[in-house]
Design a protein around this motif. Structure first.
Motif, PDB file in Angstrom:
ATOM      1  N   CYS A 215      93.145  85.513  18.065  1.00  0.00           N
ATOM      2  CA  CYS A 215      94.468  85.837  18.198  1.00  0.00           C
ATOM      3  C   CYS A 215      95.205  85.820  16.921  1.00  0.00           C
ATOM      4  O   CYS A 215      95.130  85.068  16.047  1.00  0.00           O
ATOM      5  N   ILE A 216      96.164  86.752  16.638  1.00  0.00           N
ATOM      6  CA  ILE A 216      97.159  86.906  15.840  1.00  0.00           C
ATOM      7  C   ILE A 216      98.500  86.344  16.232  1.00  0.00           C
ATOM      8  O   ILE A 216      99.329  86.283  15.530  1.00  0.00           O
ATOM      9  N   ALA A 217      98.836  86.403  17.482  1.00  0.00           N
ATOM     10  CA  ALA A 217      99.977  85.807  18.141  1.00  0.00           C
ATOM     11  C   ALA A 217      99.818  85.209  19.368  1.00  0.00           C
ATOM     12  O   ALA A 217      99.038  85.759  20.154  1.00  0.00           O
ATOM     13  N   VAL A 218     100.499  84.227  19.751  1.00  0.00           N
ATOM     14  CA  VAL A 218     100.589  83.468  21.029  1.00  0.00           C
ATOM     15  C   VAL A 218     102.061  83.458  21.398  1.00  0.00           C
ATOM     16  O   VAL A 218     102.735  82.833  20.585  1.00  0.00           O
ATOM     17  N   GLU A 219     102.336  83.938  22.719  1.00  0.00           N
ATOM     18  CA  GLU A 219     103.695  84.049  23.052  1.00  0.00           C
ATOM     19  C   GLU A 219     104.104  82.945  24.200  1.00  0.00           C
ATOM     20  O   GLU A 219     103.001  82.501  24.866  1.00  0.00           O
ATOM     21  N   PHE A 220     105.193  82.458  24.218  1.00  0.00           N
ATOM     22  CA  PHE A 220     105.782  81.479  25.281  1.00  0.00           C
ATOM     23  C   PHE A 220     106.883  82.318  25.761  1.00  0.00           C
ATOM     24  O   PHE A 220     107.851  82.817  25.179  1.00  0.00           O
ATOM     25  N   ARG A 221     107.175  82.031  27.039  1.00  0.00           N
ATOM     26  CA  ARG A 221     108.492  82.643  27.662  1.00  0.00           C
ATOM     27  C   ARG A 221     108.956  81.494  28.495  1.00  0.00           C
ATOM     28  O   ARG A 221     108.180  80.951  29.352  1.00  0.00           O
ATOM     29  N   THR A 222     110.342  81.453  28.637  1.00  0.00           N
ATOM     30  CA  THR A 222     110.990  80.617  29.561  1.00  0.00           C
ATOM     31  C   THR A 222     112.271  80.906  29.955  1.00  0.00           C
ATOM     32  O   THR A 222     112.914  81.823  29.322  1.00  0.00           O
ATOM     33  N   HIS A 223     112.791  80.428  31.004  1.00  0.00           N
ATOM     34  CA  HIS A 223     114.148  80.783  31.680  1.00  0.00           C
ATOM     35  C   HIS A 223     115.168  80.347  30.654  1.00  0.00           C
ATOM     36  O   HIS A 223     114.998  79.196  29.838  1.00  0.00           O
ATOM     37  N   TRP A 224     116.262  81.080  30.403  1.00  0.00           N
ATOM     38  CA  TRP A 224     117.198  80.755  29.321  1.00  0.00           C
ATOM     39  C   TRP A 224     118.116  79.616  29.753  1.00  0.00           C
ATOM     40  O   TRP A 224     118.256  78.564  29.125  1.00  0.00           O
ATOM     41  N   HIS A 225     118.117  79.123  31.109  1.00  0.00           N
ATOM     42  CA  HIS A 225     118.754  77.888  31.752  1.00  0.00           C
ATOM     43  C   HIS A 225     117.660  76.816  31.704  1.00  0.00           C
ATOM     44  O   HIS A 225     117.949  75.653  32.150  1.00  0.00           O
ATOM     45  N   ASN A 226     116.514  76.926  31.351  1.00  0.00           N
ATOM     46  CA  ASN A 226     115.559  75.795  31.513  1.00  0.00           C
ATOM     47  C   ASN A 226     115.528  75.072  30.036  1.00  0.00           C
ATOM     48  O   ASN A 226     114.611  75.528  29.138  1.00  0.00           O
ATOM     49  N   GLN A 227     116.527  74.369  30.071  1.00  0.00           N
ATOM     50  CA  GLN A 227     116.591  73.465  28.520  1.00  0.00           C
ATOM     51  C   GLN A 227     115.338  72.579  28.275  1.00  0.00           C
ATOM     52  O   GLN A 227     115.002  72.816  27.104  1.00  0.00           O
ATOM     53  N   GLN A 228     114.863  72.227  29.238  1.00  0.00           N
ATOM     54  CA  GLN A 228     113.646  71.214  28.963  1.00  0.00           C
ATOM     55  C   GLN A 228     112.433  72.103  28.564  1.00  0.00           C
ATOM     56  O   GLN A 228     111.721  71.707  27.490  1.00  0.00           O
ATOM     57  N   SER A 229     112.243  73.244  28.921  1.00  0.00           N
ATOM     58  CA  SER A 229     110.977  73.835  28.783  1.00  0.00           C
ATOM     59  C   SER A 229     111.406  74.505  27.406  1.00  0.00           C
ATOM     60  O   SER A 229     110.518  74.640  26.552  1.00  0.00           O
ATOM     61  N   ARG A 230     112.475  75.065  27.102  1.00  0.00           N
ATOM     62  CA  ARG A 230     112.854  75.668  25.897  1.00  0.00           C
ATOM     63  C   ARG A 230     112.786  74.639  24.655  1.00  0.00           C
ATOM     64  O   ARG A 230     112.179  75.072  23.695  1.00  0.00           O
ATOM     65  N   ALA A 231     113.164  73.422  25.045  1.00  0.00           N
ATOM     66  CA  ALA A 231     113.186  72.237  23.952  1.00  0.00           C
ATOM     67  C   ALA A 231     111.585  72.087  23.623  1.00  0.00           C
ATOM     68  O   ALA A 231     111.252  71.538  22.609  1.00  0.00           O
ATOM     69  N   ALA A 232     110.874  71.964  24.781  1.00  0.00           N
ATOM     70  CA  ALA A 232     109.524  71.866  24.800  1.00  0.00           C
ATOM     71  C   ALA A 232     108.501  72.664  23.808  1.00  0.00           C
ATOM     72  O   ALA A 232     107.695  72.200  23.011  1.00  0.00           O
ATOM     73  N   VAL A 233     108.883  74.136  24.163  1.00  0.00           N
ATOM     74  CA  VAL A 233     108.299  74.949  23.159  1.00  0.00           C
ATOM     75  C   VAL A 233     108.773  75.115  21.837  1.00  0.00           C
ATOM     76  O   VAL A 233     107.844  75.243  21.042  1.00  0.00           O
ATOM     77  N   ALA A 234     109.870  74.657  21.506  1.00  0.00           N
ATOM     78  CA  ALA A 234     110.357  74.568  20.201  1.00  0.00           C
ATOM     79  C   ALA A 234     109.658  73.474  19.402  1.00  0.00           C
ATOM     80  O   ALA A 234     109.042  73.525  18.242  1.00  0.00           O
ATOM     81  N   ARG A 235     109.281  72.181  20.221  1.00  0.00           N
ATOM     82  CA  ARG A 235     108.646  71.196  19.574  1.00  0.00           C
ATOM     83  C   ARG A 235     107.125  71.630  19.234  1.00  0.00           C
ATOM     84  O   ARG A 235     106.595  70.867  18.266  1.00  0.00           O
ATOM     85  N   LEU A 236     106.647  72.539  19.815  1.00  0.00           N
ATOM     86  CA  LEU A 236     105.419  72.802  19.812  1.00  0.00           C
ATOM     87  C   LEU A 236     105.147  73.466  18.201  1.00  0.00           C
ATOM     88  O   LEU A 236     103.876  73.434  17.500  1.00  0.00           O
ATOM     89  N   GLY A 237     106.215  73.833  17.758  1.00  0.00           N
ATOM     90  CA  GLY A 237     106.388  74.790  16.574  1.00  0.00           C
ATOM     91  C   GLY A 237     106.457  76.164  16.813  1.00  0.00           C
ATOM     92  O   GLY A 237     106.396  76.949  15.606  1.00  0.00           O
ATOM     93  N   ALA A 238     106.846  76.620  17.740  1.00  0.00           N
ATOM     94  CA  ALA A 238     107.090  78.129  18.214  1.00  0.00           C
ATOM     95  C   ALA A 238     108.401  78.517  17.654  1.00  0.00           C
ATOM     96  O   ALA A 238     109.197  77.641  17.695  1.00  0.00           O
ATOM     97  N   LYS A 239     108.458  79.596  17.341  1.00  0.00           N
ATOM     98  CA  LYS A 239     109.930  80.078  16.689  1.00  0.00           C
ATOM     99  C   LYS A 239     110.272  81.162  17.863  1.00  0.00           C
ATOM    100  O   LYS A 239     109.470  81.868  18.501  1.00  0.00           O
ATOM    101  N   GLN A 240     111.594  81.203  17.938  1.00  0.00           N
ATOM    102  CA  GLN A 240     112.363  82.060  19.024  1.00  0.00           C
ATOM    103  C   GLN A 240     112.416  83.396  18.493  1.00  0.00           C
ATOM    104  O   GLN A 240     112.865  83.772  17.319  1.00  0.00           O
ATOM    105  N   ASP A 241     112.010  84.439  19.244  1.00  0.00           N
ATOM    106  CA  ASP A 241     111.759  85.831  18.763  1.00  0.00           C
ATOM    107  C   ASP A 241     112.883  86.545  19.219  1.00  0.00           C
ATOM    108  O   ASP A 241     113.625  87.308  18.647  1.00  0.00           O
ATOM    109  N   GLY A 242     113.508  86.186  20.394  1.00  0.00           N
ATOM    110  CA  GLY A 242     114.619  86.743  20.980  1.00  0.00           C
ATOM    111  C   GLY A 242     114.927  86.446  22.602  1.00  0.00           C
ATOM    112  O   GLY A 242     114.133  85.881  23.109  1.00  0.00           O
ATOM    113  N   VAL A 243     115.858  87.157  23.031  1.00  0.00           N
ATOM    114  CA  VAL A 243     116.034  86.941  24.662  1.00  0.00           C
ATOM    115  C   VAL A 243     115.949  88.395  25.171  1.00  0.00           C
ATOM    116  O   VAL A 243     116.677  89.269  24.899  1.00  0.00           O
TER     117      VAL A 243
END
Length: 206
Positions: A138-166
């Motif tokens: 793969c050249i890219a792996v994506e993650f998606r989460t609910h805007w209000h799911n702060q726990q999931s958003r923080a967990a994805v960021a801790r993985l090293g993923a960067k936010q592409d947008g909303v």
């Protein structure tokens, strides 16, 4: 950088992926009892933004539905198994699989409350990302989460993923609320650094 791309069929194969603490096994009906037990702790399925989590009594039907989606070439689901207890404690999935574009999403994931912040999620993501980049090319792996799911958003960021947008007003949920979806990704050039970070975190069970 990623390896040479795998065949399209390989994206839907489900080998057992084994780490020190966790094993990802092909999701099967035999996991239903363990998963019903895991999801019952703290009524995890009642979290308002977690519509992809089945209640204990609906777990067999949920597994059957996920396997139907796999058979239709729409997803690739695994059971998250705690190697110490040998029990299935959650589910994780490859979604939006695009072999031609060499990308996919890791999502439709849940982990029982008793196993959160235990290092299991970190190691599971390390295994899934390793398969995506090192085995499938793969050249890219994506993650998606609910805007209000702060726990999931923080967990994805801790993985090293960067936010592409909303994606605003992305989905209408069954009860009528609107979901804004936050999109993150890791690209192949970032994988070596992300991998090293996750390996260190997994070793410390963080």
């Amino acid at each position: 950088m990623s390896t040479a791309p795998a065949t399209p069929a390989a994206f839907f194969e489900r080998p057992t992926l084994v780490g020190d603490r966790v094993a990802l096994e092909p999701l099967a009906a035999t996991h239903a009892a363990d998963l019903a037990e895991a999801v019952a702790v703290g009524d995890l399925w009642q979290t308002w933004y977690a519509t992809h989590i089945a209640s204990p009594d609906r777990m067999p039907d949920d597994i059957a539905s996920r396997l139907e989606q796999h058979a239709a070439g729409l997803s690739t689901p695994w059971a998250i198994v705690d190697r110490e207890s040998q029990k299935a404690v959650g589910i994780t999935t490859y979604l939006n699989i695009e072999p031609t574009n060499r990308r996919l999403e890791i999502g439709s994931t849940w982990l029982g409350r008793s196993y959160q912040r235990s290092g299991i999620n970190t190691e599971a993501k390390l295994l899934l990302l390793g398969r995506a980049f090192d085995d499938l090319g793969c050249i890219a792996v994506e993650f998606r989460t609910h805007w209000h799911n702060q726990q999931s958003r923080a967990a994805v960021a801790r993985l090293g993923a960067k936010q592409d947008g909303v994606l605003r007003n992305h989905k209408v949920w069954p009860e009528g609320t609107i979901r804004d979806t936050v999109v993150f990704s890791i690209i192949d050039g970032e994988w070596p650094t992300v991998k090293r970070s996750l390996e260190q975190r997994a070793a410390h069970r963080s």
